[in-house]
Write an enzyme that holds these catalytic residues in place. Structure first.
Site: not given
Length: 134
Positions: A10, A39, A115, A121, A123
């Site tokens: 990420h 995380y 991710h 996304k 990310c």
């Protein structure tokens, strides 16, 4: 011990050149209703690797994958004007490589993912498959 099948990378979705800490992310995640940072590891811009949530605990970083994964986040991911961008410093790239190699030794069957492979996304704002070849 949890069965780890995935290592998911990420970004913090913060603008390049700005420093943030595990404590900052922990605060952001608590504001979103998490009990602590989601995380397991955070890589600062200087390349230092910091522990977030314990690896023994299920993370809160990728819906549908948390129970079988480890979440690794680097600080950055946005350009100065807020657009998705690979902002990793050379130190972050080296630290990420070393951390992934260490995690792959500990969890040899785990695959490495961005991710964005599991969510709509940008990310982590770079192509994990191209970099890790999985």
């Amino acid at each position: 011990m949890r069965k780890i099948k995935e290592i998911i990378i990420h970004c913090s979705a913060t603008r390049e050149g700005r420093d943030y800490t595990v404590a900052d992310i922990d605060r952001w995640h608590r504001e979103r209703g998490f009990f602590c940072i989601g995380y397991h590891f955070v890589i600062y811009r200087d390349g230092s690797i910091h522990v977030g949530r314990s690896v023994e605990e299920v993370g809160a970083h990728c819906k549908g994958h948390n129970s079988v994964s480890i979440g690794v986040c680097y600080i950055g991911g946005l350009s100065q004007d807020g657009k998705p961008k690979d902002t990793r410093t050379p130190e972050q790239k080296a630290a990420l490589k070393a951390l992934i190699e260490q995690l792959k030794e500990e969890y040899p069957e785990a695959t490495v993912h961005g991710h964005n492979e599991f969510a709509s996304k940008d990310c982590p704002c770079f192509d994990v498959k191209e970099e890790w070849g999985e």
